[in-house]
Scaffold this motif. Structure first.
Motif, short mmCIF file in Angstrom:
data_model
loop_
_atom_site.label_atom_id
_atom_site.label_comp_id
_atom_site.label_asym_id
_atom_site.label_seq_id
_atom_site.Cartn_x
_atom_site.Cartn_y
_atom_site.Cartn_z
N ALA A 1 -23.49 41.95 -59.12
CA ALA A 1 -22.89 40.64 -59.36
C ALA A 1 -23.98 39.60 -59.67
O ALA A 1 -25.08 39.67 -59.10
N PRO A 2 -23.69 38.65 -60.57
CA PRO A 2 -24.70 37.63 -60.92
C PRO A 2 -25.30 36.90 -59.71
O PRO A 2 -26.51 36.67 -59.66
N ALA A 3 -24.47 36.57 -58.73
CA ALA A 3 -25.00 35.85 -57.56
C ALA A 3 -26.01 36.69 -56.79
O ALA A 3 -26.96 36.16 -56.18
N VAL A 4 -25.82 38.00 -56.84
CA VAL A 4 -26.73 38.91 -56.13
C VAL A 4 -28.05 39.04 -56.91
O VAL A 4 -29.14 39.01 -56.33
N GLN B 1 -25.02 40.00 -50.80
CA GLN B 1 -24.03 41.05 -51.03
C GLN B 1 -23.25 41.38 -49.75
O GLN B 1 -22.04 41.67 -49.82
N LEU B 2 -23.91 41.36 -48.60
CA LEU B 2 -23.17 41.63 -47.35
C LEU B 2 -22.08 40.59 -47.15
O LEU B 2 -20.96 40.92 -46.75
N ASP B 3 -22.41 39.34 -47.45
CA ASP B 3 -21.38 38.29 -47.32
C ASP B 3 -20.24 38.53 -48.30
O ASP B 3 -19.07 38.34 -47.97
N ARG B 4 -20.59 38.96 -49.52
CA ARG B 4 -19.54 39.22 -50.52
C ARG B 4 -18.65 40.39 -50.07
O ARG B 4 -17.43 40.34 -50.20
#
Ligand SMILES: *Cc1c(COP(=O)(O)O)cnc(C)c1O
Length: 360
Positions: free
Chosen positions: A15-18, A252-255
């Motif tokens: 994912a872009p945020a990652v 990513q853990l939060d996602r």
């Protein structure tokens, strides 16, 4: 050129945020700031790996943790039972031997799962400290019932440690580490976790840590007791951690937890069902024994005799990357991954392109 979408079993879409999280400025790994990040991770990772025991993160790929597993679990004069039902089971057996462990190798025909009976037949001979088993054999698309194997081992062979490679399934499929009584479960960042490659994660039981204390020459980089010592002393890791990748893991853990584990597992299952339906509708058979199909990657038998390299090239020109068969299954099978960030809409987009090729 726009980026291509990855439908291969690793590395997977990130994912872009990652990706963005990796551009955070560097900090010293002995700083307060880094320690805050580092110690915020285990509670969330334990939720994802379904354990209340121990988790470790290494700057390595998953194969490093195959080494960690056998180095810390098998004492001199004792043996590892290596179940081999595909390329990654084969690797773990070679890793065991390369680390000086006495190994009994059990070959299961490719396409078949590892069944409790196969394990029982060999453990009965005695002398084993551990069994290695690949949960999701990425080379064959077969998912074994590790829960059933674990039930047998815990009941009949309480001293045998159960070491599980869940590299291509952890976080995409429910694997209740504590409930099943597993001793080490290892995974890589670049598969269902949908992170860039370079990190590996392990869930580890109390029983495994106790065993490690009885094994000499565990090495240094993958010594569980050394990692544990640093962790509990508040000293993070003995060697320099992969800080940028840990920043990505943080996001990513939060996602993953925001999506919810149940939702995440169900999404993988829906993508699998769509992939099966597409294969069957188009006259392909699935490679795995019925009932043991992986929920994260589908291995399709090339029953139509299509030109697999041409199909892969056709999809690639349209921005989608699918996988050929692994090793000896090349062109005889092909593989479509549906793990990590991918969902039903992505699968439908891929099938539209593959249909175009097949209809030509
Ligand atoms: C990809 C894979 C591995 C190897 O993992 P690396 O992270 O490449 O070292 C091992 N086992 C399975 C089941 C895999 O899919």
């Amino acid at each position: 050129m726009p980026p291509k979408k990855l439908f291969i079993p690793g590395p997977t879409e990130v994912a872009p945020a990652v990706l963005q999280a990796q551009t955070r400025p560097m900090v010293g790994h002995r700083s307060r700031e880094f320690a805050d990040l580092f110690y915020s991770i285990p509670p969330r990772l334990k939720q994802v790996l379904l354990t209340d025991q121990h988790v470790y993160i290494t700057a390595s790929s998953g194969t490093g943790l195959q080494e960690m597993a056998v180095r810390n679990a098998v004492r001199p004069g004792r043996k590892a039972l290596n179940m081999v039902a595909g390329a990654f089971g084969d690797r773990w057996q070679k890793v065991s031997v390369a680390n000086g462990k006495e190994s009994v190798r059990v070959e299961i025909p490719w396409g078949q799962p590892i069944r409790p009976q196969d394990v029982d037949d060999h453990l009965a001979a005695g002398g084993f400290d551990a069994i290695t088993i690949v949960h999701n054999e990425t080379s064959t698309g077969v998912m074994s019932d590790v829960g059933a194997v674990a039930r047998l081992v815990r009941e009949k062979y309480p001293d045998v440690l159960i070491l599980v490679d869940a590299v291509s399934s952890a976080s995409g499929v429910r694997i209740p580490f504590d409930d099943w009584g597993l001793d080490m479960m290892l995974t890589s960042s670049q598969k269902a976790f949908a992170l860039p490659p370079g990190l590996a994660f392990a869930a580890v039981s109390d029983r495994m840590l106790a065993r490690a204390a009885e094994v000499p020459h565990r090495g240094w980089y993958f010594d569980l007791l050394l990692l544990e010592k640093y962790l509990v002393a508040g000293k993070t890791t003995p060697a320099t951690p992969a800080i940028s990748l840990l920043n990505a893991l943080d996001v990513q853990l939060d996602r993953i937890l925001a999506e919810g584990l149940e939702n995440r597992w169900a999404r993988h299952q829906r993508s699998m069902a769509l992939t099966h339906a597409w294969a069957q509708k188009n006259g392909f058979e699935l490679f795995p024994a019925p009932g043991y199909e992986s929920r994260t990657v589908t291995c399709i038998r090339n029953t139509r005799g299509v030109d697999v390299p041409a199909m892969i090239a056709f999809a690639q020109e349209r921005g989608m990357i699918i996988g050929n068969g692994y090793g000896k299954l090349k062109n005889e099978t092909f593989r479509i991954a549906h793990m990590g960030e991918l969902g039903p809409a992505d699968m439908q987009a891929l099938f539209a392109v593959l249909n175009e090729f097949l209809d030509e």
